[in-house]
Design a protein around this motif. Structure first.
Motif, short mmCIF file in Angstrom:
data_model
loop_
_atom_site.label_atom_id
_atom_site.label_comp_id
_atom_site.label_asym_id
_atom_site.label_seq_id
_atom_site.Cartn_x
_atom_site.Cartn_y
_atom_site.Cartn_z
N GLU A 1 25.85 38.06 15.56
CA GLU A 1 25.51 39.15 14.67
C GLU A 1 25.94 39.30 13.52
N ALA A 2 25.03 39.97 12.58
CA ALA A 2 25.47 40.15 11.20
C ALA A 2 24.78 41.12 10.68
N THR A 3 24.86 41.56 9.23
CA THR A 3 24.31 42.51 8.58
C THR A 3 23.48 41.89 7.36
N THR A 4 22.28 42.54 7.10
CA THR A 4 21.38 41.76 5.98
C THR A 4 22.45 41.98 4.61
N GLU A 5 21.99 41.27 3.84
CA GLU A 5 22.69 41.60 2.24
C GLU A 5 22.45 42.99 1.75
N ASP A 6 21.44 43.30 2.05
CA ASP A 6 21.16 44.67 1.56
C ASP A 6 21.81 45.83 2.14
N GLY A 7 22.31 45.51 3.54
CA GLY A 7 22.81 46.36 4.13
C GLY A 7 22.09 47.22 5.07
N LEU A 8 20.49 47.02 5.09
CA LEU A 8 19.75 47.88 5.79
C LEU A 8 19.45 47.60 7.05
N SER B 1 19.82 47.51 14.32
CA SER B 1 20.08 48.83 14.14
C SER B 1 19.44 48.77 12.35
N TYR B 2 18.72 50.00 12.01
CA TYR B 2 18.47 50.18 10.81
C TYR B 2 19.47 51.34 10.15
N PRO C 1 10.79 43.51 7.09
CA PRO C 1 10.68 42.02 6.65
C PRO C 1 10.26 41.23 7.86
N ASP C 2 9.34 40.21 7.58
CA ASP C 2 8.87 39.27 8.81
C ASP C 2 9.68 38.05 9.06
N THR C 3 10.89 37.82 7.92
CA THR C 3 11.72 36.90 8.20
C THR C 3 13.21 37.42 7.86
N ILE C 4 14.45 36.84 8.37
CA ILE C 4 15.75 37.24 7.73
C ILE C 4 16.23 35.69 7.82
#
Length: 453
Positions: free
Chosen positions: A48-55, A71-72, A83-86
């Motif tokens: 589990e992690a958070t995207t770089e933009d924090g969204l 979660s958003y 996004p279609d990929t992370i």
């Protein structure tokens, strides 16, 4: 007149008490018959992690080969493209409650990489107006868009086979069409979608759940495919679809559930399935515009209140196949002039024709032994009745309030006459019966005239 008013009050109270469920629809917790959704598999999520933009909070699924959005975290975006990929991995899953209660969101586009959207993912996004769903989606799960009151555009992909319990519950602005791929529509799926207008069910649809389209008052068309395979309608499935005028039900249906089309107040033209066997309690309750019903010979059972309150109904002839007739079936059908009771019936149930103010004549079959309480009460235009030799019991208030009734022909086989059976009838009301019959004794006690044939 006082007795008549009391009868009317008793009738209203009884109808209200028994049919209060027609107005119920408080949520998916209510029970239904054989309509449970299959359980959702648990997706194992790791890393589990958070995207770089924090969204987004996310994790990895399918052994680390796909992305699961948990979660958003955004707060200000009105228009959002997921996004279609992370990290170069496809976004395949959107988790339960992922976007729930984000009132700021007005438009969302989901990528075609998404294959599964878990329950309540967009629940109470009450500012959401438009959503673009992924083209390969096969199901819309429980409560996915529940209470998205401003959602007006959500094209359901042609791959969707199942729409879950309360999926679009109380989406008051929604206007969408149902795909031809659909098989199951579960309980409360579109309950309270007051802007829906047209419902077309392709041949593939097999099941429509409890209250699935209840309280959709703008629906004007309910249509089934020519080779419909639908086998089950849940209770109150189309309750309060108030603009439907014409309805032809598919022959694949052998039973109509309780309240299935109750309160469809504009329904005037009805074609019942040719193989129909039973009509549920209150199935067409308060269909005020319905003026004629042709019953197929396959019908054997009509339950309580089935056509109660159909105030425009003029003609309803029951076939001899009907062996189980409920109470209040035609009560308060104020325009009913003609009716036919099935040969072989033994009891005319309570309140069957109560308050059928236009009913002028009725032929009671030779097989009837009992006339139930209030069966013909307040039939104001009924002038004369002939009871066959088979009748032994006349129930309480069975002809009370029949103000035009001037005579009734009875035989010596009548053993019991209930209280107020003939109160508030026509002037010079007369029993036509042998002098030595028990009915003559009853007449003497209540100052009713007696005449022999």
């Amino acid at each position: 007149m006082k007795t008549k008013r009391l009868l009317a009050v008793f009738l209203i109270i009884a109808v209200f008490s028994s049919l209060v469920s027609c107005a119920k629809g408080n949520g998916p917790e209510e029970n239904t018959v054989n309509n449970e959704m299959p359980g959702e598999p648990v997706i194992e999520v790791t890393n589990e992690a958070t995207t770089e933009d924090g969204l987004y909070d996310y994790g990895l699924a399918d052994g680390g080969s796909t992305v699961f959005l948990k979660s958003y975290n955004g707060k200000n975006e009105k228009s959002l493209t997921v996004p279609d990929t992370i990290n170069s991995l496809p976004v395949k899953y959107i988790g339960s409650d992922c976007f729930a209660k984000h009132s700021e969101l007005e438009e969302i586009t989901l990528p075609d990489s998404v294959e599964i959207i878990e329950s309540y993912a967009f629940n109470i996004c009450d500012g959401l107006k438009k959503v673009t769903l992924p083209k390969n989606l096969t199901e819309i799960r429980e409560g996915t868009f529940s209470q998205c009151a401003t959602l007006h555009t959500a094209e359901i992909p042609s791959t969707v086979k199942s729409i879950g319990e309360g999926a679009f519950y109380n989406c008051a602005s929604l206007k969408t069409s149902l795909p031809e791929s659909l098989v199951n529509i579960y309980d409360y799926a579109f309950y309270g979608c007051i802007s829906m207008e047209v419902l077309y069910f392709a041949d593939t649809v097999e099941k429509i759940g409890l209250h699935a389209f209840s309280v959709c008052p703008s629906v004007s068309v309910i249509s089934f495919g020519e080779n419909s395979s639908i086998k089950e309608l849940g209770d109150y499935a189309f309750n309060q679809c108030e603009k439907v005028e014409t309805l032809t039900l598919p022959d694949s249906l052998i039973s109509l559930s309780n309240g299935a089309f109750a309160n469809c107040t504009a329904l005037a033209h009805l074609v019942l399935p040719s193989n129909l066997e039973s009509i549920g309690e209150g199935a067409f309750y308060d269909c005020k515009a319905l003026f004629e019903v042709a019953f197929p010979k396959s019908v054997t059972k009509i339950e309580n209140y089935a056509f109660c309150g159909c105030t425009s109904l003029v003609k309803a002839e029951l076939t001899d196949s009907v062996t189980d007739l409920g109470e209040y079936v035609f009560s308060a059908c104020k325009s009913l002039k003609e009716t036919r009771l099935p040969e072989g019936m033994k009891i005319i149930p309570k309140y069957t024709f109560a308050s059928c103010e236009a009913l002028e004549a009725v032929t009671i079959p030779e097989s009837v032994a009992e006339i139930g309480d209030f069966a013909f009460s307040a039939c104001e235009k009924l002038t004369a009745v002939t009871l066959p030799d088979s009748v032994s019991t006349i129930g309480e208030a069975s002809f009370a309030g029949c103000i035009s009734l001037t005579k009734i022909k009875l035989t010596k086989n009548v053993e019991t006459i209930g209280n107020n059976a003939f109160s508030d009838v026509g002037t010079d009301f007369t029993f036509i019966c042998p002098e030595d019959c028990k009915a003559a004794e009853y007449a003497k006690n209540f100052n009713i005239k007696v005449a022999s044939e």
